[in-house]
Design a protein around this motif. Structure first.
Motif, short mmCIF file in Angstrom:
data_model
loop_
_atom_site.label_atom_id
_atom_site.label_comp_id
_atom_site.label_asym_id
_atom_site.label_seq_id
_atom_site.Cartn_x
_atom_site.Cartn_y
_atom_site.Cartn_z
N UNK A 114 0.84 -1.20 0.00
CA UNK A 114 0.00 0.00 0.00
C UNK A 114 0.87 1.25 0.00
N UNK A 115 1.93 1.25 0.79
CA UNK A 115 2.81 2.43 0.85
C UNK A 115 3.44 2.71 -0.51
N UNK A 116 4.03 1.67 -1.12
CA UNK A 116 4.70 1.88 -2.40
C UNK A 116 3.69 2.26 -3.49
N UNK A 117 2.52 1.61 -3.47
CA UNK A 117 1.50 1.96 -4.46
C UNK A 117 1.00 3.38 -4.30
N UNK A 118 0.86 3.80 -3.06
CA UNK A 118 0.40 5.16 -2.82
C UNK A 118 1.44 6.18 -3.22
N UNK A 119 2.72 5.87 -3.04
CA UNK A 119 3.77 6.78 -3.50
C UNK A 119 3.66 6.98 -5.00
N UNK A 120 3.46 5.85 -5.72
CA UNK A 120 3.34 5.95 -7.17
C UNK A 120 2.12 6.74 -7.61
N UNK A 134 -2.30 21.06 0.18
CA UNK A 134 -3.32 20.62 -0.76
C UNK A 134 -3.12 19.15 -1.14
N UNK A 135 -1.88 18.78 -1.45
CA UNK A 135 -1.59 17.39 -1.82
C UNK A 135 -1.87 16.46 -0.64
N UNK A 136 -1.47 16.87 0.55
CA UNK A 136 -1.70 16.02 1.72
C UNK A 136 -3.18 15.90 2.04
N UNK A 137 -3.94 17.00 1.85
CA UNK A 137 -5.39 16.96 2.11
C UNK A 137 -6.07 16.02 1.13
N UNK A 138 -5.69 16.09 -0.17
CA UNK A 138 -6.25 15.17 -1.14
C UNK A 138 -5.94 13.73 -0.78
N UNK A 139 -4.72 13.49 -0.36
CA UNK A 139 -4.32 12.13 0.00
C UNK A 139 -5.08 11.64 1.23
N UNK A 140 -5.30 12.53 2.20
CA UNK A 140 -6.06 12.15 3.40
C UNK A 140 -7.50 11.80 3.02
N UNK A 141 -8.08 12.56 2.09
CA UNK A 141 -9.45 12.28 1.66
C UNK A 141 -9.53 10.92 0.96
N UNK A 142 -8.57 10.64 0.07
CA UNK A 142 -8.56 9.35 -0.63
C UNK A 142 -8.32 8.20 0.34
N UNK A 143 -7.45 8.40 1.32
CA UNK A 143 -7.17 7.35 2.29
C UNK A 143 -8.40 7.05 3.14
N UNK A 144 -9.10 8.09 3.59
CA UNK A 144 -10.31 7.89 4.39
C UNK A 144 -11.39 7.19 3.57
N UNK A 145 -11.55 7.58 2.31
CA UNK A 145 -12.52 6.91 1.45
C UNK A 145 -12.14 5.45 1.24
N UNK A 151 -3.60 4.36 7.44
CA UNK A 151 -3.76 5.80 7.27
C UNK A 151 -2.42 6.52 7.34
N UNK A 152 -1.62 6.14 8.32
CA UNK A 152 -0.29 6.76 8.45
C UNK A 152 0.61 6.40 7.27
N UNK A 153 0.50 5.13 6.81
CA UNK A 153 1.31 4.72 5.65
C UNK A 153 0.89 5.52 4.42
N UNK A 154 -0.43 5.72 4.25
CA UNK A 154 -0.89 6.51 3.11
C UNK A 154 -0.43 7.95 3.18
N UNK A 155 -0.47 8.53 4.37
CA UNK A 155 -0.02 9.91 4.52
C UNK A 155 1.49 10.03 4.35
#
Length: 414
Positions: A303-309, A338-349, A389-393
């Motif tokens: 998940x971490x590596x995929x989210x980085x990509x 902005x990028x972190x907020x978008x990522x937090x929204x996607x992670x929560x979804x 969630x932390x890994x995604x962020x």
């Protein structure tokens, strides 16, 4: 704030959807793996209830005429027990067709009183001496004796009628405290008559012993055991439980085998520790639990590596838009947030979708293996969700830094 983020992500449906699905899949698999880890950890740590290190299981098979009568069977058992008593280091021996952790079976047992409770019980047999060899002492009543098995053997050809609940027609039996509590919540087990699903002859409870595990695995009914003074099965096989003196004695198994084969040269004997299967089962459960934990770690890494990509892809596709924001006065911190907020929204979804995926995965696992009940611990679910969630962020930190480094000049590029 959320509305503009959702509209911006909606213009890039594919990477956003892949990010959500990746998080959902990782959450469902990791939570299920944590349940498996808890399941196998519990199975590996369940106490046995009896001291097994000095117990041997000896199985003999006769190469020749089988034991054809109860009298011949009883004579063979007496001869073998006397031979084992002369072996150095042997403290006791008893014949039993069914032994804990080895050959045993489960039946439904019910009290004969109207509407009486029912319970599943692991069935063992004792024609005298088995409880003593296992190290069980009666909490109430008494243990079984050879005299208890004689009426059962004599009455096998003419079992009692289905409605006959008279103790005189019943086979004496001993139950563990766990089974007694299930069948008789009021605590009065002695003298009660029960019936089991596989035989017509009722059982009368003459004793209650401490609970112990009669079967392998994390079976919740494993401590519900019933030991009956059943008549033995005839044939060429005899099984003995042998108690050794405390302390290491590597040659005891060989001496027991030699004594049994010397007592009847027409047979072979296989002798091993009673808990050999338990140790193997415990090691298997620990290995399976470790594998489940490894799977959780791998899912977090994937998940971490995929989210980085995915986060890097989203930033790369929007360099010009980010440059326009910078040209309109957005600071580097604004872009990173902005990028972190978008990522937090996607992670929560993704975690919300993962809850639905988890329910579907558990339903599929329950359908495929109904006997494997995987626990779902709320703390484990929360820890997995927090870790994902932390890994995604954390995966968005590097893309956010790259986005903040985009210069306003990018706005002029085509």
């Amino acid at each position: 704030m959320i509305g503009p983020l959702v509209r911006a992500l909606a213009r890039r449906k594919t990477p956003a959807l892949l990010t959500v699905l990746e998080t959902a899949f990782g959450f469902a698999v990791a939570v299920h793996a944590s349940g498996l880890a808890l399941h196998y950890a519990h199975a590996a740590s369940v106490p046995r209830g009896i001291e097994t290190r000095s117990l041997l299981l000896a199985v003999t098979h006769r190469d020749g005429p089988s034991l054809a009568s109860r009298a011949e069977h009883a004579a063979a058992v007496r001869r073998d027990v006397e031979a084992l008593a002369r072996v150095a280091g042997v403290r006791g021996a008893a014949e039993a067709t069914y032994a804990p952790f080895n050959r045993t079976h489960r039946e439904r047992v019910e009290a004969l009183s109207p509407g009486g409770p029912r319970a599943l019980a692991w069935m063992l047999d004792d024609r005298g001496g088995v409880a003593e060899v296992l190290g069980l002492a009666p909490l109430e009543g008494r243990l079984l004796t050879p005299e208890d098995a004689a009426p059962a053997a004599a009455g096998d050809a003419a079992p009692a009628a289905a409605g006959d609940a008279a103790p005189a027609a019943a086979t004496p039996a001993v139950v563990t405290r766990a089974l007694a509590a299930r069948l008789f919540p009021d605590g009065r087990a002695l003298g009660q008559v029960v019936r089991r699903s596989a035989r017509q002859r009722p059982l009368v409870i003459v004793g209650v012993v401490p609970s112990f595990r009669a079967a392998l695995g994390p079976d919740p009914d494993a401590e519900s055991a019933l030991i009956a003074a059943d008549a033995p099965w005839l044939g060429g096989t005899l099984t003995y439980l042998v108690r050794l003196a405390p302390g290491p004695d590597d040659g005891a198994a060989a001496r027991v085998r030699e004594a049994l084969e010397r007592a009847d040269p027409r047979r072979v004997a296989l002798v091993r520790r009673l808990d050999e299967g338990v140790d193997l089962d415990t090691g298997t459960n620990r290995g399976a639990g470790g594998l489940a934990l490894t799977l959780i770690g791998l899912m977090l890494a994937v998940v971490f590596l995929g989210r980085v990509g995915m986060a890097s892809l989203l930033v790369a596709e929007r360099r010009q838009a980010i440059g326009i924001r910078r040209a309109l006065g957005a600071t580097r911190g604004d872009v990173a947030r902005l990028v972190l907020a978008e990522n937090a929204l996607l992670t929560t979804a993704g975690l919300a979708a993962g809850a639905v995926a988890l329910a579907a995965l558990r339903a599929a696992a329950r359908a495929a293996a109904p006997e494997l009940e995987v626990p779902l611990d709320p703390l484990a679910v929360g820890l997995v969700a927090a870790a994902l969630w932390l890994a995604g962020m954390a995966a968005a930190l590097l893309p956010a830094r790259r986005a903040s480094a985009v210069s306003p000049a990018e706005a002029s590029r085509s």
